[in-house]
Design an enzyme around this catalytic site. Structure first.
Site, PDB file in Angstrom:
ATOM      1  CG  HIS A 100      33.813  34.838  35.757  1.00 20.88           C
ATOM      2  ND1 HIS A 100      34.209  35.923  36.147  1.00 20.88           N
ATOM      3  CD2 HIS A 100      34.055  33.679  36.463  1.00 20.88           C
ATOM      4  CE1 HIS A 100      35.032  35.626  37.311  1.00 20.88           C
ATOM      5  NE2 HIS A 100      34.953  34.417  37.436  1.00 20.88           N
ATOM      6  CG  ASP A 123      35.047  39.626  37.289  1.00 18.08           C
ATOM      7  OD1 ASP A 123      34.728  40.485  36.594  1.00 18.08           O
ATOM      8  OD2 ASP A 123      34.589  38.485  37.048  1.00 18.08           O
ATOM      9  CG  HIS A 125      32.477  42.840  34.954  1.00 18.15           C
ATOM     10  ND1 HIS A 125      33.500  42.525  34.053  1.00 18.15           N
ATOM     11  CD2 HIS A 125      32.277  43.967  34.374  1.00 18.15           C
ATOM     12  CE1 HIS A 125      33.899  42.836  33.150  1.00 18.15           C
ATOM     13  NE2 HIS A 125      32.760  44.176  33.048  1.00 18.15           N
ATOM     14  CG  ASP A 127      30.818  38.243  37.004  1.00 18.05           C
ATOM     15  OD1 ASP A 127      30.603  39.072  36.094  1.00 18.05           O
ATOM     16  OD2 ASP A 127      31.749  37.404  36.716  1.00 18.05           O
ATOM     17  CG  HIS A 140      29.752  36.491  31.019  1.00 17.54           C
ATOM     18  ND1 HIS A 140      30.881  36.754  30.401  1.00 17.54           N
ATOM     19  CD2 HIS A 140      28.752  37.472  30.535  1.00 17.54           C
ATOM     20  CE1 HIS A 140      30.678  37.934  29.762  1.00 17.54           C
ATOM     21  NE2 HIS A 140      29.322  38.486  29.818  1.00 17.54           N
ATOM     22  CG  ASP A 225      36.765  38.036  34.563  1.00 20.92           C
ATOM     23  OD1 ASP A 225      37.673  38.325  33.539  1.00 20.92           O
ATOM     24  OD2 ASP A 225      35.700  37.890  34.608  1.00 20.92           O
ATOM     25  CG  ASP A 227      36.748  41.082  33.624  1.00 20.69           C
ATOM     26  OD1 ASP A 227      36.993  41.159  34.471  1.00 20.69           O
ATOM     27  OD2 ASP A 227      35.668  40.756  32.805  1.00 20.69           O
ATOM     28  CD  GLU A 270      34.406  35.912  30.930  1.00 23.23           C
ATOM     29  OE1 GLU A 270      34.570  36.472  29.813  1.00 23.23           O
ATOM     30  OE2 GLU A 270      33.382  35.664  31.373  1.00 23.23           O
TER      31      GLU A 270
HETATM   32 MN   LIG Z   1      33.907  37.837  35.520  1.00 30.28          MN
END
Ligand SMILES: [Mn+2]
Length: 298
Positions: A100, A123, A125, A127, A140, A225, A227, A270
């Site tokens: 990312h 996402d 996260h 980031d 990332h 993302d 994730d 990702e």
């Molecule tokens: Mn990310």
């Protein structure tokens, strides 16, 4: 923007991550046959191949808590240029990642191309660490902070002096936020939908509220993302987190985003095939892309 014509650019990046593997993401997604399936939907697909990145094979030294910085900077500069060329084409841009950190380069190009653009960031996260708040030094985890001009200038200035306004970003599905990140999100009053809120409201309402929040923005980029999806169904990613989107939710988000004319670019990042189980993460990535580009769902 003509969504019947798609141009695809792969970014085989893993310099920004803690584990190598996302460099294989773009090709792994291609190998699911998704390009043929997009063509079968009646779309014209141009695959521009992958950006040629020097990923090396191991972590380089940590420069002021920015791992691999020496190799990242020229790679991100190159990605930024090729992303701008992609956005300049008369077709819908689709980017396949890659870790990312690449969004720092791609969204900078989007900022250069479009006046006052928005970013929908899906996402697990946020980031949004800076090199000062990050406990890992992995870049990332820093791209949003750099897009907001909050990091070291070597990251902030990649792709020029264009910056994201904090009021133009919406996070969806975040559930793993570091302490330093929480403070930045609160201080800048950044809009986000946690998993708890998504379960309570449902995807339809969350996206309605997202577009209402971004109503003054005409051009929106989506950074997805993998994730954001629960780690049990999408395990092939570097920093998996339990409690994410289920398959139907993830797919529903893509279908709804794909129908909105303000979305002028999409990236899916990702995917790390070497961490995957039975290729299921790449196969989910394929379904998400088909959903975005109009394949009927359920
Ligand atoms: Mn990310």
């Amino acid at each position: 923007m003509n969504k019947n014509n798609i141009s695809i650019l792969g970014i085989p990046m893993d310099l920004g991550a803690s584990t190598i593997g996302t460099r294989l993401g773009p090709d792994s997604i291609r190998m699911t046959g998704v390009l043929d399936d997009l063509i079968d939907l009646g779309l014209n697909v141009t695959d521009l191949g992958n950006v040629d990145i020097d990923n090396g094979y191991k972590k380089e030294k940590n420069v002021d808590n920015m791992t691999n910085l020496d190799r990242l900077l020229p790679s991100l500069a190159k990605i930024n240029e090729q992303a701008y060329d992609l956005f300049d084409r008369d077709s819908f841009p689709l980017i396949l990642g890659g870790d990312h950190s690449l969004v720092l380069a791609t969204f900078k190009a989007f900022l250069k191309k479009h006046d006052n653009p928005g970013l929908i960031y899906i996402d697990a996260h946020a980031d949004i660490n800076t090199e000062k708040t990050s406990t890992s030094g992995n870049v990332h985890g820093m791209p949003i902070a750099a897009l907001l001009n909050l990091c070291d200038d070597r990251l902030n200035k990649i792709g020029g002096d264009y910056y994201l306004k904090p009021e133009n970003i919406v996070y969806i599905a975040i559930r793993d936020i570091d302490e330093g990140e929480e403070k930045i999100i609160e201080d800048l009053n950044i809009k986000y939908f946690s998993m708890a809120e998504i379960y309570e409201k449902g995807i339809k309402k969350v996206l309605e509220e997202t577009f209402e929040y971004l109503k003054d923005v005409d051009n929106i980029y989506t950074s997805y993302d993998i994730d954001s999806i629960d780690m049990d169904i999408a395990p092939g990613t570097g920093v998996p987190v339990r409690g994410g989107l289920d398959y139907n939710m993830a797919r529903d988000i893509m279908s709804r985003l794909g129908k909105n004319d303000k979305i002028k670019g999409l990236e899916l990042v990702e995917v790390s095939p070497s961490l995957d189980i039975g290729n299921k993460t790449s196969l989910i990535a394929k379904e998400l892309l088909l959903g975005f580009f109009g394949k009927k769902f359920i």
